[in-house]
Design a protein around this motif. Structure first.
Motif, PDB file in Angstrom:
ATOM      1  N   PRO B  39       1.665 -46.388 -30.659  1.00 12.17           N
ATOM      2  CA  PRO B  39       0.738 -47.653 -30.897  1.00 12.17           C
ATOM      3  C   PRO B  39      -0.238 -47.532 -31.989  1.00 12.17           C
ATOM      4  O   PRO B  39      -0.893 -48.337 -32.622  1.00 12.17           O
ATOM      5  CB  PRO B  39      -0.175 -47.842 -29.382  1.00 12.17           C
ATOM      6  N   LEU B  50      -7.455 -41.849 -26.342  1.00  8.17           N
ATOM      7  CA  LEU B  50      -8.104 -43.060 -25.742  1.00  8.17           C
ATOM      8  C   LEU B  50      -8.277 -43.891 -26.876  1.00  8.17           C
ATOM      9  O   LEU B  50      -9.303 -44.698 -27.177  1.00  8.17           O
ATOM     10  CB  LEU B  50      -9.295 -42.762 -24.852  1.00  8.17           C
ATOM     11  N   PRO B 122       7.230 -32.866 -10.248  1.00 10.15           N
ATOM     12  CA  PRO B 122       6.092 -33.716 -10.926  1.00 10.15           C
ATOM     13  C   PRO B 122       5.097 -32.551 -10.966  1.00 10.15           C
ATOM     14  O   PRO B 122       4.870 -31.814 -10.085  1.00 10.15           O
ATOM     15  CB  PRO B 122       6.058 -34.534  -9.697  1.00 10.15           C
ATOM     16  N   PHE B 125       4.687 -30.078 -16.855  1.00 17.61           N
ATOM     17  CA  PHE B 125       4.683 -30.873 -18.296  1.00 17.61           C
ATOM     18  C   PHE B 125       5.116 -30.107 -19.475  1.00 17.61           C
ATOM     19  O   PHE B 125       5.175 -28.711 -19.072  1.00 17.61           O
ATOM     20  CB  PHE B 125       3.609 -31.479 -18.460  1.00 17.61           C
ATOM     21  N   GLY B 129       2.998 -31.799 -24.351  1.00 21.72           N
ATOM     22  CA  GLY B 129       3.340 -32.964 -23.347  1.00 21.72           C
ATOM     23  C   GLY B 129       2.120 -33.149 -22.509  1.00 21.72           C
ATOM     24  O   GLY B 129       1.726 -34.560 -22.492  1.00 21.72           O
ATOM     25  N   ALA B 132      -0.871 -34.627 -24.718  1.00 17.73           N
ATOM     26  CA  ALA B 132      -0.487 -35.821 -24.932  1.00 17.73           C
ATOM     27  C   ALA B 132      -0.844 -36.830 -23.963  1.00 17.73           C
ATOM     28  O   ALA B 132      -1.640 -38.003 -23.984  1.00 17.73           O
ATOM     29  CB  ALA B 132       0.859 -36.187 -25.606  1.00 17.73           C
ATOM     30  N   LEU B 133      -0.611 -36.357 -22.772  1.00 19.92           N
ATOM     31  CA  LEU B 133      -0.843 -37.305 -21.613  1.00 19.92           C
ATOM     32  C   LEU B 133      -2.187 -37.424 -21.171  1.00 19.92           C
ATOM     33  O   LEU B 133      -2.807 -38.471 -21.004  1.00 19.92           O
ATOM     34  CB  LEU B 133       0.048 -36.743 -20.385  1.00 19.92           C
ATOM     35  N   GLY B 136      -3.709 -39.609 -23.713  1.00 22.38           N
ATOM     36  CA  GLY B 136      -3.469 -40.966 -22.999  1.00 22.38           C
ATOM     37  C   GLY B 136      -4.453 -41.333 -21.632  1.00 22.38           C
ATOM     38  O   GLY B 136      -4.192 -42.655 -21.533  1.00 22.38           O
ATOM     39  N   GLY B 137      -5.396 -40.629 -21.382  1.00 23.04           N
ATOM     40  CA  GLY B 137      -5.862 -41.016 -20.392  1.00 23.04           C
ATOM     41  C   GLY B 137      -6.056 -40.157 -19.020  1.00 23.04           C
ATOM     42  O   GLY B 137      -6.629 -40.392 -17.981  1.00 23.04           O
ATOM     43  N   LEU B 138      -5.062 -39.278 -18.888  1.00 24.36           N
ATOM     44  CA  LEU B 138      -4.726 -38.697 -17.698  1.00 24.36           C
ATOM     45  C   LEU B 138      -5.823 -37.709 -17.393  1.00 24.36           C
ATOM     46  O   LEU B 138      -6.305 -36.932 -18.227  1.00 24.36           O
ATOM     47  CB  LEU B 138      -3.501 -37.741 -17.782  1.00 24.36           C
TER      48      LEU B 138
ATOM     49  N   SER C  17      -6.245 -46.158 -22.750  1.00 28.54           N
ATOM     50  CA  SER C  17      -5.397 -45.358 -21.799  1.00 28.54           C
ATOM     51  C   SER C  17      -3.934 -46.110 -21.915  1.00 28.54           C
ATOM     52  O   SER C  17      -3.845 -46.938 -22.055  1.00 28.54           O
ATOM     53  CB  SER C  17      -5.937 -45.491 -20.530  1.00 28.54           C
ATOM     54  N   THR C  18      -3.140 -44.921 -21.530  1.00 28.13           N
ATOM     55  CA  THR C  18      -1.644 -45.474 -21.455  1.00 28.13           C
ATOM     56  C   THR C  18      -1.509 -45.885 -19.993  1.00 28.13           C
ATOM     57  O   THR C  18      -2.110 -45.677 -19.116  1.00 28.13           O
ATOM     58  CB  THR C  18      -0.721 -44.299 -21.887  1.00 28.13           C
ATOM     59  N   ALA C  20       1.023 -44.626 -18.297  1.00 30.52           N
ATOM     60  CA  ALA C  20       1.116 -43.496 -17.603  1.00 30.52           C
ATOM     61  C   ALA C  20      -0.179 -42.908 -17.051  1.00 30.52           C
ATOM     62  O   ALA C  20      -0.210 -42.708 -15.744  1.00 30.52           O
ATOM     63  CB  ALA C  20       1.771 -42.537 -18.421  1.00 30.52           C
ATOM     64  N   ALA C  21      -1.222 -43.092 -17.774  1.00 32.35           N
ATOM     65  CA  ALA C  21      -2.561 -42.752 -17.131  1.00 32.35           C
ATOM     66  C   ALA C  21      -2.844 -43.640 -15.995  1.00 32.35           C
ATOM     67  O   ALA C  21      -3.380 -43.245 -15.068  1.00 32.35           O
ATOM     68  CB  ALA C  21      -3.387 -42.758 -18.227  1.00 32.35           C
ATOM     69  N   PHE C  24      -0.985 -42.399 -12.909  1.00 33.41           N
ATOM     70  CA  PHE C  24      -1.831 -41.278 -12.407  1.00 33.41           C
ATOM     71  C   PHE C  24      -2.913 -41.648 -11.770  1.00 33.41           C
ATOM     72  O   PHE C  24      -3.359 -41.066 -10.635  1.00 33.41           O
ATOM     73  CB  PHE C  24      -2.008 -40.122 -13.533  1.00 33.41           C
ATOM     74  N   GLY C  41       8.357 -36.758 -12.706  1.00 34.29           N
ATOM     75  CA  GLY C  41       6.992 -37.327 -13.358  1.00 34.29           C
ATOM     76  C   GLY C  41       7.363 -37.194 -14.896  1.00 34.29           C
ATOM     77  O   GLY C  41       8.430 -36.385 -15.301  1.00 34.29           O
ATOM     78  N   PRO C  42       6.455 -37.619 -15.481  1.00 35.66           N
ATOM     79  CA  PRO C  42       6.515 -37.377 -17.123  1.00 35.66           C
ATOM     80  C   PRO C  42       6.601 -35.934 -17.517  1.00 35.66           C
ATOM     81  O   PRO C  42       5.906 -35.117 -16.813  1.00 35.66           O
ATOM     82  CB  PRO C  42       5.124 -37.934 -17.573  1.00 35.66           C
ATOM     83  N   GLY C  45       5.520 -36.465 -22.682  1.00 35.16           N
ATOM     84  CA  GLY C  45       4.178 -37.211 -23.293  1.00 35.16           C
ATOM     85  C   GLY C  45       4.435 -38.033 -24.398  1.00 35.16           C
ATOM     86  O   GLY C  45       3.488 -38.461 -24.977  1.00 35.16           O
ATOM     87  N   ARG C  53       9.689 -43.415 -16.794  1.00 32.54           N
ATOM     88  CA  ARG C  53      10.028 -44.990 -16.983  1.00 32.54           C
ATOM     89  C   ARG C  53       9.375 -45.445 -15.763  1.00 32.54           C
ATOM     90  O   ARG C  53       9.671 -44.942 -14.629  1.00 32.54           O
ATOM     91  CB  ARG C  53      11.187 -44.841 -17.197  1.00 32.54           C
ATOM     92  N   ARG C  63       9.063 -46.806 -21.055  1.00 30.32           N
ATOM     93  CA  ARG C  63       8.534 -45.492 -21.029  1.00 30.32           C
ATOM     94  C   ARG C  63       6.903 -45.660 -21.112  1.00 30.32           C
ATOM     95  O   ARG C  63       6.169 -46.304 -22.063  1.00 30.32           O
ATOM     96  CB  ARG C  63       8.738 -44.873 -22.592  1.00 30.32           C
ATOM     97  N   CYS C  65       4.430 -43.519 -21.129  1.00 33.23           N
ATOM     98  CA  CYS C  65       3.382 -42.723 -22.030  1.00 33.23           C
ATOM     99  C   CYS C  65       3.191 -43.276 -23.303  1.00 33.23           C
ATOM    100  O   CYS C  65       2.234 -42.916 -23.677  1.00 33.23           O
ATOM    101  CB  CYS C  65       3.877 -41.287 -21.992  1.00 33.23           C
ATOM    102  N   ASN C  66       3.717 -44.031 -23.527  1.00 34.31           N
ATOM    103  CA  ASN C  66       3.708 -44.599 -25.010  1.00 34.31           C
ATOM    104  C   ASN C  66       3.131 -46.347 -25.275  1.00 34.31           C
ATOM    105  O   ASN C  66       2.963 -46.860 -26.463  1.00 34.31           O
ATOM    106  CB  ASN C  66       5.183 -44.606 -25.710  1.00 34.31           C
ATOM    107  N   ILE C  68       0.255 -48.709 -24.280  1.00 34.50           N
ATOM    108  CA  ILE C  68      -1.285 -48.849 -24.058  1.00 34.50           C
ATOM    109  C   ILE C  68      -1.427 -49.874 -22.738  1.00 34.50           C
ATOM    110  O   ILE C  68      -0.781 -50.900 -22.661  1.00 34.50           O
ATOM    111  CB  ILE C  68      -2.152 -49.262 -25.149  1.00 34.50           C
TER     112      ILE C  68
END
Lengths: 370, 414, 79
Positions: B39, B50, B122, B125, B129, B132-133, B136-138, C17-18, C20-21, C24, C41-42, C45, C53, C63, C65-66, C68
């Motif tokens: 994105p 974020l 689960p 990672f 990875g 990156a997560l 992304g907000g984890l 946030s994605t 994926a987030a 979670f 799980g992922p 990332g 997925r 997917r 994780c990619n 938004i």
């Protein structure tokens, strides 16, 4: 060491010949240039279907289908053999006439089929578009993951003493057997040329042309389709003289993946993906099954069918050669017809009576004027 | 399908792609387009947190190319090519065809994962990875994390996670201390790097850095609960919430391969100006050799200049690139993967995650193609990216040939 | 903060946030089941491993994780 039979090619046809001949007690060696099933076999759809385009095609496919059914209990699970049946799809009343004709044809010959009307075909296959006239359901057709089936046939042959040489290329058939690219000779009383579209390289005069096809496979969408779905126009494509044609042909795999074909092109210069015809093929498919658009595809590949001028394979002795037999040229029916071919070749070599007349598949057709 | 025609088309909006875009667009008058599947720009190493890019260097570059001189197309995943000098990409709105006069491939790299029992649980990672997560907000607030695998990346990841509130229990590095010491000594030649290392060191106080150490298994129920590590022959179980584990980077050469560029030893072959074996295709950054951000920036610059016929200017950067390359090579030697890692997978350890193919089923094959045809290993949506990198290390298998689409794509977009 | 639904439950995540987030944040660590039925799980990332997925607004196998997260998105994980 002299073998009874040397078979050129470990595609599904060569493998079936090997299984039939070695089960009959002959000393067999199979010579494969690349890998088991690595040619046309691996590119195919694995659809086991009884075709009605000619008496000879019907006989061979019907005979073979029965052999597949008999083999089913022995096939390993990885072969993913499924009696999912075929639905021949009709778009309009004109095609429904063809459905009824087909139904009659199959019924006369003891094959059960069911005519589906507009509601019934949608009930059978909810992802087909609305407004299709109907179709013909043939329950006895199946699908198989042909690569494993080919391996199974080779293993079966080996269990009966057959030998397999992989990575060796035959460059010449001679009176004693065959000569390999590396200079070696393999001596055998009889040679079976099952080299697919390359068969003519070794037996000049055989009229076999490469006919390129495209296939697309998706990720897993269980129950997206339940039967092999083929448009009635498929035969027009398969028998047509146009250089390029496409036909709607969808197969559900036991993994839940959807396999999509089919395209046909003569004279293609390479094995690369031809986007123009690929898009024609998918566009055709979307006309029948619009929801295919949304499916995620993971692979696109091409393969070459070995095509003969009259759409029947060459099965039998090469004219003017006592010891050379041809088992090649099956176009898009190689998987189906492989088992029947294997038995017919064994019958011919051993002088046994064959279950169906062999004459329509005679390689001598290739040398006659057309 | 829409069409776009560029003088210079750049695939990948990470450091290499952005550097190439700046170099190609500044005073050259060319139409430059950057296509990226994420994105936002930044690639992996400069991935936005974020929505915000943190690295000042990254922000500067992004600013330079966001001034209108460069066309930026995000969320576009290149998957193939239907004819010469054009690429097909999938976007949320459908497929786009990009035509180009020159192409610069800057597709970066992905992490290598090596299988071990329990690695599919689960909360296991990759190292990059997990980072990156989190970007992304984890949330990793108060989570107990073990960071494992190999490379300088582990230190960066540990620092990052700590800064985001995680408790990093340990960094588990498979390289032996002797190699690391040798490498550290060699850093005296580079004061800047020494300073960097010192700063990193200080940020990581309180975190055990265990060398000669690797994870042999992960355990849990519906998620990870503990890992077992081995060091000098002794095993130890560490209870934790998250495992971040990665072993180096694998170049993303799929696009180059499918376009017919020569690939040697897993990397895209390029000349001194980053030109591939195809006359109008260049490659910069990780796919031409793993070298991190510094290499990506300078190679991107060289490629951007060369692609716009300014090779004499490009020439002035060749020496710096050499220095950076040499540093990259010494990193690779230091963190070379040890043989023991080939033996941590058990018979039932999954190697191909997409198709659930276990290690024990693969040992009878001697090449990837046969294994693929017989077990379906590599036939899933990741198209062999994960299991291919693993089996290359585990068994020495060369990855198979690449076919389009190089990413799964909706049938209507083919 | 933006709000979307995950398995029919409202979840709020920070802007940018994605998806994926968001999953979670919903409290799941399992995104999908492998073909053998195991919990997954992922992993990577970055959109390469396909373990993240989920179904986003009806589109399966996306997917997460990619992507938004966007206000009002509907995310389902019953693959």
């Amino acid at each position: 060491m002299t073998f009874d039979v040397v078979i050129i090619g470990a595609g599904i046809v060569g493998a079936a010949c090997a299984a039939s001949l070695s089960s009959a007690g002959l000393r067999v060696v199979v010579i494969e240039s690349t890998g088991i099933g690595s040619g046309t076999t691996s590119a195919g759809m694995g659809h086991i279907v009884v075709m009605d385009d000619s008496a000879a095609q019907f006989a061979l496919t019907r005979y073979s289908q029965k052999l597949w059914d008999a083999l089913e209990p022995d096939l390993p699970k990885l072969s993913e053999f499924e009696h999912c049946g075929t639905i021949w799809v009709a778009v309009d009343d004109e095609e429904m006439k063809e459905v009824r004709r087909k139904h009659g044809y199959y019924t006369e010959r003891g094959i059960a089929s069911e005519i589906l009307d507009e509601q019934a075909i949608r009930a059978a296959e909810p992802n087909l578009r609305e407004g299709l006239a109907g179709g013909l359901l043939v329950e006895s057709d199946s699908v198989v993951y042909q690569l494993f089936a080919t391996r199974f046939l080779i293993e079966k042959a080996k269990q009966h003493g057959a030998e397999l040489k992989v990575g060796k290329r035959v460059v010449e058939i001679n009176a004693q057997g065959v000569r390999l690219e590396n200079g070696d000779f393999v001596t055998a009383k009889t040679v079976v040329n099952a080299a697919g579209f390359a068969a003519a390289d070794l037996s000049p005069g055989l009229r076999i042309a490469k006919r390129k096809g495209h296939l697309v496979i998706t990720e897993r969408y269980p129950n997206f389709a339940r039967h092999q779905l083929v448009e009635l126009g498929y035969l027009k494509s398969a028998h047509g003289t146009e250089t390029d044609s496409v036909a709607f042909n969808v197969q559900p795999r036991s993994t839940g993946q959807v396999l999509l074909g089919s395209s046909r092109q003569f004279g293609a210069v390479d094995s690369e993906i031809d986007y123009a015809i690929l898009r024609r093929m998918t566009a055709r498919a979307f006309e029948y099954m619009p929801k295919l658009r949304e499916l995620s595809t993971t692979r696109v590949w091409t393969g070459n069918r070995p095509a003969t001028p009259d759409n029947l394979p060459y099965i039998g002795r090469l004219p003017d050669h006592e010891h050379i037999y041809i088992a090649a040229g099956h176009e898009g029916l190689g998987i189906t017809s492989s088992l029947g071919t294997g038995e017919l070749i064994a019958d011919a070599i051993l002088g046994r009576e064959s279950a169906i007349p062999l004459e329509p598949y005679s390689p001598s057709r290739s040398f006659n004027e057309h | 399908m829409n069409k776009g025609i560029s003088d210079i088309l750049i695939v990948g909006g990470g450091p290499a792609g952005m550097a190439a875009a700046v170099a190609a667009s500044v005073t050259s008058g060319s139409i430059v387009t950057v296509v990226d599947d994420n994105p936002l720009l930044g690639g992996q190493i400069w991935k936005a947190s974020l929505g915000k890019i943190k690295s000042p260097e990254a922000r500067r570059l992004i600013e330079s190319i966001s001034n209108g001189a460069v066309r930026i197309i995000n969320n576009a995943q290149v998957f193939g090519s239907s004819r010469e000098n054009s690429l097909l990409a999938e976007t949320p709105g459908g497929a786009i065809e990009f035509e180009y006069k020159k192409l610069i491939i800057a597709t970066g790299a992905r992490e290598r994962f090596l299988p071990f029992p329990g690695w599919t649980l689960p909360n296991v990672f990759g190292a990059g990875g997990l980072q990156a997560l989190v970007k992304g907000g984890l949330s990793v607030e108060n989570k107990r994390v073990v960071v494992a695998g190999t490379g300088a990346l582990l230190l960066a990841v540990a620092e990052f996670l700590k800064a985001h509130g995680a408790t990093v229990i340990a960094i588990v590095e498979q390289a032996p201390a002797s190699k690391l010491n040798r490498f550290a000594l060699s850093l005296w030649r580079s004061p800047a790097k020494l300073a960097q290392a010192a700063v990193l060191r200080s940020k990581l106080t309180g975190i055990r850095y265990l060398t000669n150490c690797w994870v042999t298994s992960a355990a849990g129920d519906d998620r990870l609960r503990s890992v077992t590590i081995t060091r000098h022959g002794k095993d130890r179980k560490i209870e934790c919430d998250l495992l971040a584990c990665g072993f180096h980077l694998v170049p993303n050469t799929e696009l180059a391969a499918v376009l017919g560029c020569r690939i040697d030893d897993g990397f895209v072959t390029v000349d001194e100006f980053q030109k591939t074996s195809r006359d109008n295709i260049y490659c910069a950054g990780e796919p031409s050799g793993i070298g991190g951000v510094a290499a990506a920036l300078i190679e991107g610059k060289i490629a951007g200049l060369a692609a716009t016929d300014r090779t004499s200017k490009a020439r002035s950067f060749l020496r710096d690139r050499e220095k950076i390359r040499r540093f990259g090579e010494s990193l690779n030697i230091t963190f070379a993967l040890r043989d023991e890692l080939k033996r941590i997978a058990g018979e039932t350890t999954i190697v191909c995650r997409c198709e659930n193919v276990e290690f024990g089923r693969l040992t009878e094959f001697d090449n990837f193609r046969d294994a693929k045809l017989q077990t379906r290993c590599g036939m899933g949506p990741c198209q062999g990216r994960i299991c291919g990198a693993a089996t290359e290390f585990l068994f020495g298998w060369k990855p198979g040939s690449v076919r389009p689409p190089i990413f799964p794509v909706k049938m209507e977009n083919l | 903060m933006i709000t979307l639904t995950v398995n029919n439950t409202p979840v709020s995540v920070e802007d940018g946030s994605t998806v994926a987030a968001a999953v979670f944040a919903y409290g799941a660590v399992t995104f999908r089941r492998s073909i053998g039925g195991e919990l997954r799980g992922p992993l990577c990332g970055m959109g390469v491993c396909f373990e993240c997925r989920v179904t986003i607004d009806g589109v399966k196998l996306s997917r997460s994780c990619n992507v938004i997260a966007v206000k009002g998105m509907e995310v389902d994980m019953d693959e």
